[in-house]
Structures are given as C-alpha cells and as structure tokens.
Design a protein around this motif. Structure first.
Motif, PDB file in Angstrom:
ATOM      1  N   HIS A   1       0.836  -1.200   0.000  1.00  0.00           N
ATOM      2  CA  HIS A   1       0.000   0.000   0.000  1.00  0.00           C
ATOM      3  C   HIS A   1       0.875   1.256   0.000  1.00  0.00           C
ATOM      4  N   PRO A   2       0.519   2.245  -0.826  1.00  0.00           N
ATOM      5  CA  PRO A   2       1.314   3.475  -0.891  1.00  0.00           C
ATOM      6  C   PRO A   2       0.906   4.473   0.184  1.00  0.00           C
ATOM      7  N   PHE A   3       1.906   5.132   0.771  1.00  0.00           N
ATOM      8  CA  PHE A   3       1.658   6.174   1.767  1.00  0.00           C
ATOM      9  C   PHE A   3       2.632   7.318   1.527  1.00  0.00           C
ATOM     10  N   THR A   4       2.153   8.531   1.764  1.00  0.00           N
ATOM     11  CA  THR A   4       3.010   9.697   1.625  1.00  0.00           C
ATOM     12  C   THR A   4       3.934   9.804   2.832  1.00  0.00           C
ATOM     13  N   VAL A   5       5.207  10.024   2.581  1.00  0.00           N
ATOM     14  CA  VAL A   5       6.169  10.197   3.668  1.00  0.00           C
ATOM     15  C   VAL A   5       5.849  11.486   4.418  1.00  0.00           C
ATOM     16  N   SER A   6       5.822  11.407   5.734  1.00  0.00           N
ATOM     17  CA  SER A   6       5.482  12.579   6.549  1.00  0.00           C
ATOM     18  C   SER A   6       6.701  13.219   7.200  1.00  0.00           C
ATOM     19  N   SER A   7       7.870  12.649   7.029  1.00  0.00           N
ATOM     20  CA  SER A   7       9.079  13.170   7.674  1.00  0.00           C
ATOM     21  C   SER A   7       9.904  13.994   6.696  1.00  0.00           C
ATOM     22  N   SER A   8      10.952  14.598   7.218  1.00  0.00           N
ATOM     23  CA  SER A   8      11.907  15.368   6.415  1.00  0.00           C
ATOM     24  C   SER A   8      13.293  14.761   6.608  1.00  0.00           C
ATOM     25  N   SER A   9      13.961  14.425   5.507  1.00  0.00           N
ATOM     26  CA  SER A   9      15.280  13.798   5.625  1.00  0.00           C
ATOM     27  C   SER A   9      16.309  14.761   6.190  1.00  0.00           C
ATOM     28  N   GLY A  10      16.061  16.067   6.060  1.00  0.00           N
ATOM     29  CA  GLY A  10      16.979  17.041   6.639  1.00  0.00           C
ATOM     30  C   GLY A  10      16.772  17.208   8.133  1.00  0.00           C
ATOM     31  N   LEU A  11      15.513  17.288   8.557  1.00  0.00           N
ATOM     32  CA  LEU A  11      15.204  17.473   9.971  1.00  0.00           C
ATOM     33  C   LEU A  11      15.419  16.188  10.762  1.00  0.00           C
ATOM     34  N   GLU A  12      15.150  15.054  10.133  1.00  0.00           N
ATOM     35  CA  GLU A  12      15.290  13.750  10.793  1.00  0.00           C
ATOM     36  C   GLU A  12      16.214  12.879   9.951  1.00  0.00           C
ATOM     37  N   PRO A  13      17.520  13.064  10.053  1.00  0.00           N
ATOM     38  CA  PRO A  13      18.465  12.370   9.162  1.00  0.00           C
ATOM     39  C   PRO A  13      18.501  10.862   9.339  1.00  0.00           C
ATOM     40  N   GLU A  14      17.997  10.347  10.450  1.00  0.00           N
ATOM     41  CA  GLU A  14      18.052   8.910  10.698  1.00  0.00           C
ATOM     42  C   GLU A  14      16.671   8.270  10.744  1.00  0.00           C
ATOM     43  N   MET A  15      15.654   9.005  10.300  1.00  0.00           N
ATOM     44  CA  MET A  15      14.289   8.536  10.457  1.00  0.00           C
ATOM     45  C   MET A  15      13.490   8.790   9.185  1.00  0.00           C
ATOM     46  N   LEU A  16      12.581   7.881   8.890  1.00  0.00           N
ATOM     47  CA  LEU A  16      11.591   8.065   7.830  1.00  0.00           C
ATOM     48  C   LEU A  16      10.242   7.654   8.398  1.00  0.00           C
ATOM     49  N   SER A  17       9.234   8.521   8.236  1.00  0.00           N
ATOM     50  CA  SER A  17       7.943   8.283   8.871  1.00  0.00           C
ATOM     51  C   SER A  17       6.818   8.301   7.854  1.00  0.00           C
ATOM     52  N   VAL A  18       5.783   7.516   8.137  1.00  0.00           N
ATOM     53  CA  VAL A  18       4.540   7.555   7.364  1.00  0.00           C
ATOM     54  C   VAL A  18       3.377   7.548   8.346  1.00  0.00           C
ATOM     55  N   VAL A  19       2.259   8.133   7.926  1.00  0.00           N
ATOM     56  CA  VAL A  19       1.041   8.157   8.737  1.00  0.00           C
ATOM     57  C   VAL A  19      -0.019   7.330   8.027  1.00  0.00           C
ATOM     58  N   ILE A  20      -0.648   6.416   8.766  1.00  0.00           N
ATOM     59  CA  ILE A  20      -1.626   5.495   8.194  1.00  0.00           C
ATOM     60  C   ILE A  20      -2.947   5.669   8.936  1.00  0.00           C
ATOM     61  N   LYS A  21      -3.989   5.995   8.184  1.00  0.00           N
ATOM     62  CA  LYS A  21      -5.328   6.169   8.755  1.00  0.00           C
ATOM     63  C   LYS A  21      -6.079   4.849   8.724  1.00  0.00           C
ATOM     64  N   LYS A  22      -6.748   4.521   9.827  1.00  0.00           N
ATOM     65  CA  LYS A  22      -7.531   3.284   9.912  1.00  0.00           C
ATOM     66  C   LYS A  22      -8.807   3.436   9.089  1.00  0.00           C
ATOM     67  N   GLU A  23      -8.808   2.787   7.891  1.00  0.00           N
ATOM     68  CA  GLU A  23      -9.968   2.905   7.003  1.00  0.00           C
ATOM     69  C   GLU A  23     -10.368   1.534   6.448  1.00  0.00           C
ATOM     70  N   GLY A  24      -9.571   0.962   5.547  1.00  0.00           N
ATOM     71  CA  GLY A  24      -9.911  -0.324   4.946  1.00  0.00           C
ATOM     72  C   GLY A  24      -9.546  -1.493   5.840  1.00  0.00           C
TER      73      GLY A  24
END
Length: 717
Positions: A376-399
């Motif tokens: 499933h595709p999700f838009t990345v919610s983090s910034s690689s500059g602000l969070e150099p060691e982290m990548l985040s996604v937000v998932i809404k409970k729907e399907g």
C-alpha cells in the motif's frame, strides 16, 4: 584576492558549462522522441509500408536479428536511448543543483491551471487536455488510415476469391486494424506505472501523479482489443469458421494465445470498476497481477517481432519491477509508532543518514502479518533534513488492511513488527520553496503530505537559515479526536523545536462537533531491535540514476548480443529469414528468457555492489545504521503520553485556531491574502477527498486567481 576571484571564475565557468550540457541533452532527447513519435504517425500509411519500411529493412534485416531488427531499431531503441540519456541528465541535474526545466516552469503556469473541474475525468489542466487530445488524434488518425488502406484493397472480386461476402471481408480487415491501433495504445500503457523510470521525471511527473493516464490508456486498450476479438468472432461465426478460435499455428498468429490474453485483460478490466476497487480492494489488487499472463500470451499471440512495438515500455517496467523485488526482500527496521485517538498511526523507520528524499515522497509498505502480498502506498510525513536517521509515514484506519494493522499495534505486548518497503519515490516537479506563500488545504488524513512540507520548512529555516514562504494550513476533520493529527507536525525525535519560527498559520475545522472534547492521549510504542532488520536504503545507492542507466544499457546490449548469436548460429540455418519454418512461439519464448535473464543479472550485480559499498561505509563510520536517540522515549514523552505543556506543543498551539461545527469557506480563505503575498506567486495544494480537490481547483481556475498555482495530491483522480 586574485585566488578567490580565480576560484569564483572557475566555479562560474563550470556552472555555465553544466547548463550548456543540460540544454544540449534536452535538445537531443526531444529530437529523438519527436522522431519516434513521427514513426508512429507514419506507421499506418502506404508511404511507410511501401517506401520507409523497405528502405529500413534493407539495412536491418540481417542474419543476426531478422525482422526483429527493424522494429527494434525504429520503435524500441529510441525510447531506451531516451531512458538512458534521461538518467544521465537527471544525475547531472542532481549533482549540479539545477532545477528540472522539464518540471514546474513559470512559463507554463497558464497551461497548468485547472480548466475542467467537474468532469468524469477529474481535474484537468489545459496542458493535460492538449496532450490528451493530441494522443486521441493519433489514435483516430491511425484507425482511419489503417481502415482506409485496408478497405482500398477489398472489393467484391477479392472477397469472392477468399470465399466470403464483401461485408465479412471488411469486418475481418477492421478486426485486424483495431488490434493494430490497440497496439499503439499498449506501447504507452506501462510508462506511467514504471516508478524508477527517468521518462516521467524528465517531464516533471511521478508514477503516482500519472496513475490516471495509465487508467485512461487501460480503458482505451481494452476497448480496442475487445472490439478486435469480438469482430473476429462474429466474422468467423458468420463464415462458418468458428473453429479458428482453437487455432494455434506454429507459424503466424496464435488465436488461442490471443484469446487467453484478452480474457486476462478483461478480468483485470472488470475489477477496476470503482465500486469493486474501493470496497473490495483485495480482489482488485490480486486480479491486477494478471498483467503477467496478459503480456505473456500477448507475446505468444503476435510473436516477438511485432511485440517490439511495445517492448520499450514493458522492458523499462521489468527493470523497475525487478529492482523493487530486490528492495522488498529486505526487512526494514521499525523503530517506533505513535497511535493517535483518531485511530491513525505514525510508523517511524530507521534509515541511512546519507539517504535523502524529498517532501511529499511516496513509499510502499508491506506488513507480512497483515498480508504477505499486499503493498500500500503512503506519503512520507518526515523530512530527511530534519530527521536524518528517520523516515515516517502516517496510516489512517480505514480499509481492512489498515484496520488489521491498527489492531496488531494496539496490542499491549507487541515488541516487534516485520515490515518491508519499496521506495521512497519522490516528486520532481513541485518546488514549494519558489513561492511567496503556500496555502495547504486538506481533508481528514489528507494532511499527511503537508506534515512533510512543514517539517522540511522547519529544517530550511532552522538549519540552513533560508527564507521560507509563509504557510496557511486549512484542515478539516470530522471529530475532535482527529485534531491530534496536528501533533504529528512535530517529529517524535525532536524535543526543542519552535514551530512559531515559521510564518505558519493553522486553521482547523471540526465539522461534526460543536464543542471541544478531551481526546485520549497519544500512545507511543518503541520496538525492540532485530539484528536482521536494516535501515531503509536506496537499492542502487546514492548515484541511482547512473546505475539505472548502466542497468538499462548493459542489459539491453547483452540481450541483443545473445539473441543475435542464437539467431545467426541456430535459427537462421533452419529458417533463412523466411519466417515460415522456425516456430513463432519458440522464438518468442527464447527472447523472453534472454530479456528476463539479462535484466536479472545486471540489476542483481548493481544492487549487490551498492549493498557492499553501503556495508563498507557503515563499518567505517560514515553512515549510521541505527538510530541511537530512539532507544528510549524523548524527554517530552512520559509513560507513552505527550506532556501538554511541553515547549514544542505550546508553540504549535499558538499558531492554531480551531473552529467547531462549521466547514471552511475555501473561496474566501484562498483568495483572501495580504498585499505582499498578493503580488507574488502562491502555491495552492489540495489533498484529501475528491470533492474538496475539485472545489479548490474550481476556485484556482477563476479569472481573479491568476497568481494561484494549483497542485493536487492524491492516488486517485
């Protein structure tokens, strides 16, 4: 001083030379593409058949490739050349810091403004309408010329000689011509869904923003191919040759393979009905994997020589698909999760610190405990500059998939979760830094891509000291619990941010409640590390465009060498280029085997080399594989719950205004700007339900909104 001036002069000269090279490469790629397009325009005509084809065939039909050589040279090679040249162009663009002129250009703003808003095809700009009409004109031109040329050879005498009536002869010819035109559409079908291809970035698109073009082409392909098959069946039935449906000739077209390809395509087509796709996504997803059978039987139906017409799109898709397969085999390190009262969850992955990505990038997530096959595709919610060691996604409970994921994470004893990812795949065309101000409009979970924009602006302002555009975030939620989505504007890894440093104004609307309620607190989960899990890393390393160019070019050259040797020393002694002895099916299967083998070997070698390089750099300490600050909750997270009075949240509260029991007056809020922002360009981005995006597009298309530049973010249209 002289040394400084000399250094500055050399730098300026290098930048000027780079711009010249980029301009020259653009010209070459455009010329090659126009030549390729011209061949498609001329293909149905007598001029191409009688003159051009004969002239080209004279030099390309050899003992090494036969008829396949002509179509490879004319229809396959140009696009693969553009794909390789585009990779080199994008690499040079990346290291030079120049902007992609093929993307968002101010000179094209008038063409990018919404024109059609409420139509069945969604929001369309003038440029999209123009290109769609041009492609439709190509299809109509090809069909009309094919039928005109075909009918000119049919009369009562020729029909009687073939033992059929005149209308039956014309029906058989029309069936053939419909298939030829469907082949033209099929040649473009796979370009929009090739995620790592350089073709889409060259014109400022991504595979996510181009999904609607794939949908349109898919409908057109299946309409033409269905008519192609139906006309043949009717003609065979009327002439007493219905047994033709069971024909699989060793030499020539295989009717059975064509019918199997059509059935596979029809199964996919039926499952794309919006009601099925939205309510039974699993059925849609699994049925869409029939594209493998569709392509396989299509190849056996027409033979490899004719398949070369659509080979470029399929070839680039296969390269991309295998690279995605290599990346998806690795389990990634899931560091933490935040469970919101709105039944949304933020997943935080570890990533290599040297791996950067752009805001609004998209990542595909697979959780085997939920579904081993679904991505499933999700838009990345983090910034690689602000969070150099982290990548985040937000998932809404729907399907069903997200409901099961949320249920798994809600268990109090969860300590580890296996996850695989593909991507991220970044946007290339929308430069939000170039605007005087931004108006971000979201509905529900549509706020996710705006989280990455605001976090990136914090980084630009705080770490790089750049002047950032003013931002007005207008977000609509159903309940007060959904307001906690705004808390995600602050990353879990940062505890000293002052969001008021930005020119940010947030206006939140709660539509189904008239007063504030006390939502449940946010719950944070920290997962135990697993030695087999790795940080997210690019499968082809930091120089991915160069490696992709090497894979495409080396694999295709290797394929041509292998098939040339096979033809010259095995097939040619049997067939002598007559195409009447050696079976079409065997030749097609051998070509398919060599294509898959060459792609697999070259892509695997490139991925393995880059994986070793990353491991070497990690041992040398150049790249941090683990996110050390995340081994325990941040100071502002106590017992898994956020402290309401923490400094970051106080700054967020000061710039936020909440309205209950009402909806935003979008027209007033979008057009209402101060004198300073009214003079400059304003980027308006809408994300969320289609009705909201259409409403915003309608406002931005009005004559009084000349300086509003509309952008829509959605996986659907």
């Amino acid at each position: 001083m002289d040394v400084i001036l000399s250094s500055s002069s050399k730098k300026h000269g290098a930048e000027k030379l780079t711009r010249v090279w980029l301009w020259a490469m653009r010209v070459v790629l455009v010329v090659v593409f126009m030549g390729w397009l011209m061949m498609w325009i001329m293909l149905p005509t007598k001029t191409y058949t009688n003159k051009w084809n004969a002239m080209i065939t004279k030099d390309t039909d050899s003992t090494f490739l036969g008829r396949q050589g002509t179509r490879t040279l004319v229809f396959a090679f140009p696009i693969l050349f553009i794909a390789v040249g585009g990779c080199l162009y994008l690499h040079l663009l990346q290291i030079s810091g120049e902007r992609n002129s093929g993307g968002f250009s101010r000179r094209l703003n008038a063409w990018r403004r919404p024109v059609l808003v409420r139509g069945p095809l969604g929001v369309l700009s003038a440029m999209e309408i123009a290109f769609s009409l041009q492609f439709l004109a190509l299809v109509i031109w090809a069909l009309s010329v094919y039928i005109s040329v075909g009918f000119s050879k049919i009369n009562s005498k020729t029909a009687a000689k073939d033992g059929v009536k005149l209308w039956q002869a014309k029906l058989l010819d029309s069936a053939l011509r419909l298939g030829l035109v469907g082949n033209i559409c099929c040649a473009f079908l796979f370009f929009p869904v090739t995620r790592s291809s350089s073709l889409l970035p060259l014109i400022g698109l991504t595979s996510e923003s181009s999904i609607k073009y794939h949908i349109w082409l898919g409908h057109l392909v299946m309409t033409l191919f269905s008519a192609h098959g139906l006309c043949f069946i009717v003609a065979w039935a009327s002439t007493g040759q219905i047994s033709q449906m069971l024909k699989w000739d060793a030499i020539g077209v295989s009717n059975v393979a064509g019918e199997l390809a059509l059935l596979s395509g029809l199964a996919m087509w039926v499952m794309t009905v919006p009601r099925i796709r939205r309510k039974m996504f699993e059925l849609f997803f699994y049925s869409h994997q029939l594209y493998v059978l569709f392509l396989f039987f299509y190849l056996l139906h027409v033979g490899i020589a004719f398949f070369c017409y659509i080979l470029p799109g399929v070839y680039l898709f296969l390269v991309d698909r295998f690279l995605r397969f290599l990346q998806s085999r690795q389990r990634v390190k899931l560091v933490s999760a935040r469970l919101l009262p709105s039944e949304s969850v933020e997943l935080n992955f570890a990533k290599l610190t040297g791996f950067g990505y752009k805001p609004m990038s998209v990542i595909f997530v697979n959780v085997p405990s939920v579904s081993s096959l679904q991505w499933h595709p999700f838009t990345v919610s983090s910034s690689s500059g602000l969070e150099p060691e982290m990548l985040s996604v937000v998932i809404k409970k729907e399907g069903k998939w997200t409901q099961k994921l949320y249920a798994n994470l809600s268990q109090s004893l969860v300590e580890h979760l296996e996850v695989s990812v593909e991507g991220p795949y970044g946007p290339v065309s929308f430069d939000f830094q170039s605007y005087e101000s931004l108006v971000l409009i979201s509905g529900g979970s549509g706020i996710t891509p705006f989280i990455s924009i605001i976090r990136e602006l914090i980084h630009q302002n705080r770490a790089l000291g750049r002047t950032t555009p003013s931002v007005r975030l207008i977000c609509a939620f159903k309940t007060s619990a959904d307001l906690t989505m705004l808390d995600l504007l602050l990353p879990i890894s940062c505890n000293s941010l002052e969001i008021s440093e930005l020119q940010l104004r947030i206006e939140a609307f709660v539509t189904r409640e008239t007063a504030a309620t006390s939502p449940k607190p946010i719950r944070s989960i920290w997962f135990k590390p697993n030695t087999s899990d790795k940080a997210i890393a690019p499968v082809l390393g930091p120089n991915s465009w160069l490696w992709l160019a090497a894979i495409i070019s080396s694999s295709f050259v290797t394929f041509l060498l292998l098939i040339s040797m096979l033809t010259r020393f095995y097939i040619y002694p049997i067939d002598h280029n007559t195409n009447t002895i050696y079976p079409y099916t065997d030749r097609s299967l051998l070509n398919l085997l060599f294509i898959c083998l060459c792609i697999a070997l070259t892509a695997s070698a490139a991925a393995l080399w880059n994986k070793r390089q990353v491991a070497i750099e990690a041992k040398q300490g150049r790249i941090m594989d683990a996110a050390s600050p995340f081994t325990s909750p941040n100071p502002w997270v106590a017992n898994g719950f956020r402290e309401i009075e923490s400094v970051p949240y106080e700054s967020l509260r000061r710039v936020t205004e909440v309205h209950y029991g009402s909806r935003p007056d979008l027209k007033r809020m979008i057009l209402e700007r101060d004198d300073k922002t009214n003079k400059g360009a304003v980027g308006v981005i809408a994300s969320g339900p289609s009705e909201l995006r259409h409403q915003v597009a309608e406002i931005c298309s009005s004559p009084v909104a000349a300086n509003l530049h509309y952008q829509s973010l959605s996986f659907t249209w």
